[in-house]
Every structure is written in C-alpha cells, then in structure tokens.
Scaffold this motif. Structure first.
Motif, PDB file in Angstrom:
ATOM      1  N   SER A 296      11.599 -12.913  41.848  1.00  0.00           N
ATOM      2  CA  SER A 296      12.217 -12.736  40.537  1.00  0.00           C
ATOM      3  C   SER A 296      13.532 -11.988  40.661  1.00  0.00           C
ATOM      4  O   SER A 296      14.527 -12.335  40.017  1.00  0.00           O
ATOM      5  N   MET A 297      13.547 -10.970  41.495  1.00  0.00           N
ATOM      6  CA  MET A 297      14.768 -10.191  41.695  1.00  0.00           C
ATOM      7  C   MET A 297      15.867 -11.048  42.323  1.00  0.00           C
ATOM      8  O   MET A 297      17.041 -10.973  41.914  1.00  0.00           O
ATOM      9  N   ALA A 298      15.524 -11.870  43.281  1.00  0.00           N
ATOM     10  CA  ALA A 298      16.513 -12.750  43.909  1.00  0.00           C
ATOM     11  C   ALA A 298      17.078 -13.727  42.880  1.00  0.00           C
ATOM     12  O   ALA A 298      18.298 -13.982  42.852  1.00  0.00           O
ATOM     13  N   HIS A 299      16.209 -14.255  42.026  1.00  0.00           N
ATOM     14  CA  HIS A 299      16.660 -15.171  40.977  1.00  0.00           C
ATOM     15  C   HIS A 299      17.602 -14.454  40.014  1.00  0.00           C
ATOM     16  O   HIS A 299      18.650 -14.994  39.634  1.00  0.00           O
ATOM     17  N   LEU A 300      17.246 -13.228  39.619  1.00  0.00           N
ATOM     18  CA  LEU A 300      18.093 -12.462  38.708  1.00  0.00           C
ATOM     19  C   LEU A 300      19.436 -12.115  39.347  1.00  0.00           C
ATOM     20  O   LEU A 300      20.477 -12.157  38.680  1.00  0.00           O
ATOM     21  N   GLU A 301      19.435 -11.781  40.630  1.00  0.00           N
ATOM     22  CA  GLU A 301      20.694 -11.482  41.321  1.00  0.00           C
ATOM     23  C   GLU A 301      21.607 -12.702  41.341  1.00  0.00           C
ATOM     24  O   GLU A 301      22.816 -12.588  41.121  1.00  0.00           O
ATOM     25  N   LEU A 302      21.035 -13.871  41.589  1.00  0.00           N
ATOM     26  CA  LEU A 302      21.822 -15.103  41.585  1.00  0.00           C
ATOM     27  C   LEU A 302      22.385 -15.375  40.192  1.00  0.00           C
ATOM     28  O   LEU A 302      23.562 -15.750  40.046  1.00  0.00           O
ATOM     29  N   THR A 303      21.560 -15.161  39.181  1.00  0.00           N
ATOM     30  CA  THR A 303      22.011 -15.366  37.806  1.00  0.00           C
ATOM     31  C   THR A 303      23.151 -14.424  37.459  1.00  0.00           C
ATOM     32  O   THR A 303      24.148 -14.828  36.853  1.00  0.00           O
ATOM     33  N   VAL A 304      23.037 -13.161  37.851  1.00  0.00           N
ATOM     34  CA  VAL A 304      24.089 -12.180  37.583  1.00  0.00           C
ATOM     35  C   VAL A 304      25.378 -12.576  38.298  1.00  0.00           C
ATOM     36  O   VAL A 304      26.477 -12.475  37.726  1.00  0.00           O
ATOM     37  N   GLU A 305      25.286 -13.036  39.528  1.00  0.00           N
ATOM     38  CA  GLU A 305      26.484 -13.471  40.265  1.00  0.00           C
ATOM     39  C   GLU A 305      27.159 -14.645  39.571  1.00  0.00           C
ATOM     40  O   GLU A 305      28.389 -14.680  39.453  1.00  0.00           O
ATOM     41  N   ARG A 306      26.366 -15.577  39.093  1.00  0.00           N
ATOM     42  CA  ARG A 306      26.934 -16.741  38.389  1.00  0.00           C
ATOM     43  C   ARG A 306      27.590 -16.308  37.086  1.00  0.00           C
ATOM     44  O   ARG A 306      28.693 -16.777  36.748  1.00  0.00           O
ATOM     45  N   LEU A 307      26.917 -15.440  36.335  1.00  0.00           N
ATOM     46  CA  LEU A 307      27.497 -14.958  35.081  1.00  0.00           C
ATOM     47  C   LEU A 307      28.770 -14.167  35.331  1.00  0.00           C
ATOM     48  O   LEU A 307      29.740 -14.277  34.565  1.00  0.00           O
ATOM     49  N   ASP A 308      28.801 -13.394  36.391  1.00  0.00           N
ATOM     50  CA  ASP A 308      30.000 -12.630  36.740  1.00  0.00           C
ATOM     51  C   ASP A 308      31.164 -13.571  37.017  1.00  0.00           C
ATOM     52  O   ASP A 308      32.295 -13.321  36.577  1.00  0.00           O
ATOM     53  N   ALA A 309      30.893 -14.660  37.726  1.00  0.00           N
ATOM     54  CA  ALA A 309      31.949 -15.637  38.021  1.00  0.00           C
ATOM     55  C   ALA A 309      32.463 -16.280  36.731  1.00  0.00           C
ATOM     56  O   ALA A 309      33.678 -16.473  36.562  1.00  0.00           O
ATOM     57  N   VAL A 310      31.557 -16.594  35.819  1.00  0.00           N
ATOM     58  CA  VAL A 310      31.963 -17.197  34.550  1.00  0.00           C
ATOM     59  C   VAL A 310      32.806 -16.215  33.744  1.00  0.00           C
ATOM     60  O   VAL A 310      33.855 -16.578  33.195  1.00  0.00           O
ATOM     61  N   ILE A 311      32.382 -14.970  33.681  1.00  0.00           N
ATOM     62  CA  ILE A 311      33.124 -13.959  32.927  1.00  0.00           C
ATOM     63  C   ILE A 311      34.504 -13.746  33.533  1.00  0.00           C
ATOM     64  O   ILE A 311      35.503 -13.626  32.802  1.00  0.00           O
ATOM     65  N   ALA A 312      34.591 -13.701  34.844  1.00  0.00           N
ATOM     66  CA  ALA A 312      35.893 -13.525  35.506  1.00  0.00           C
ATOM     67  C   ALA A 312      36.819 -14.691  35.183  1.00  0.00           C
ATOM     68  O   ALA A 312      38.005 -14.495  34.895  1.00  0.00           O
ATOM     69  N   ARG A 313      36.292 -15.913  35.204  1.00  0.00           N
ATOM     70  CA  ARG A 313      37.105 -17.094  34.888  1.00  0.00           C
ATOM     71  C   ARG A 313      37.548 -17.061  33.431  1.00  0.00           C
ATOM     72  O   ARG A 313      38.715 -17.346  33.110  1.00  0.00           O
ATOM     73  N   GLN A 314      36.639 -16.695  32.527  1.00  0.00           N
ATOM     74  CA  GLN A 314      36.995 -16.630  31.115  1.00  0.00           C
ATOM     75  C   GLN A 314      38.034 -15.549  30.854  1.00  0.00           C
ATOM     76  O   GLN A 314      38.934 -15.744  30.036  1.00  0.00           O
ATOM     77  N   ASP A 315      37.939 -14.425  31.539  1.00  0.00           N
ATOM     78  CA  ASP A 315      38.928 -13.355  31.386  1.00  0.00           C
ATOM     79  C   ASP A 315      40.305 -13.844  31.820  1.00  0.00           C
ATOM     80  O   ASP A 315      41.308 -13.593  31.149  1.00  0.00           O
ATOM     81  N   LYS A 316      40.344 -14.563  32.926  1.00  0.00           N
ATOM     82  CA  LYS A 316      41.615 -15.114  33.414  1.00  0.00           C
ATOM     83  C   LYS A 316      42.187 -16.113  32.401  1.00  0.00           C
ATOM     84  O   LYS A 316      43.385 -16.098  32.103  1.00  0.00           O
TER      85      LYS A 316
END
Length: 86
Positions: free
Chosen positions: A28-48
């Motif tokens: 579960s933790m590995a899945h959540l870490e992957l989800t957080v990484e993906r969301l971080d990438a989306v947020i960074a792209r949206q900020d740009k």
C-alpha cells in the motif's frame, strides 16, 4: 470481515498473519508513493502552464494598453451611437 477471511485468519499462525499485514502495508505504501510522484509531476506541469499563461496574459494586457484608440476600434459610446429614430 467476511467469513472466509475469518476462517483463513484463524488457520494462520499469528507471526504469519503479522508478516502478511506488513507485506500488505508495504504494498500500500509503495502504491501511495507512486501516486504521490505522479501527482507531483502533474502539479509541476500545471504550475509551469499557469506561469506561461500568466506571461501571455500580461503581454496581451500590454498590447491592449499600448494600442492607439484613434487608429483602432473606438470604445463604444451610447450617446454617439444613437440610432437615427431617437
């Protein structure tokens, strides 16, 4: 819990059950870490994208402010644009 899980849990030794719980938590933790990484990438792209859009909007505002109203479209004036029947 459903009955099949209860029966399975009763037949498993306590240390095996704890080991399985730890494994489940790690998955579960590995899945959540992957989800957080993906969301971080989306947020960074949206900020740009937002920053780019803000710069473009500032340029448009500057262009509109610098336009000469005499050479372009004059602003709408209600009194000057009365229809002839008034």
């Amino acid at each position: 819990m459903n009955q099949s899980n209860t029966q399975n849990d009763a037949s498993i030794a306590p240390h095996e059950w704890q080991t399985q719980q730890v494994i489940d938590l790690q998955m579960s933790m590995a899945h959540l870490e992957l989800t957080v990484e993906r969301l971080d990438a989306v947020i960074a792209r949206q900020d740009k994208d937002i920053q780019t859009l803000q710069r473009q909007l500032q340029l448009i505002y500057k262009q509109v402010e610098s336009q000469d109203t005499e050479g372009g479209i004059a602003p709408f004036d209600v009194m000057a644009d009365k229809p002839p029947h008034y």
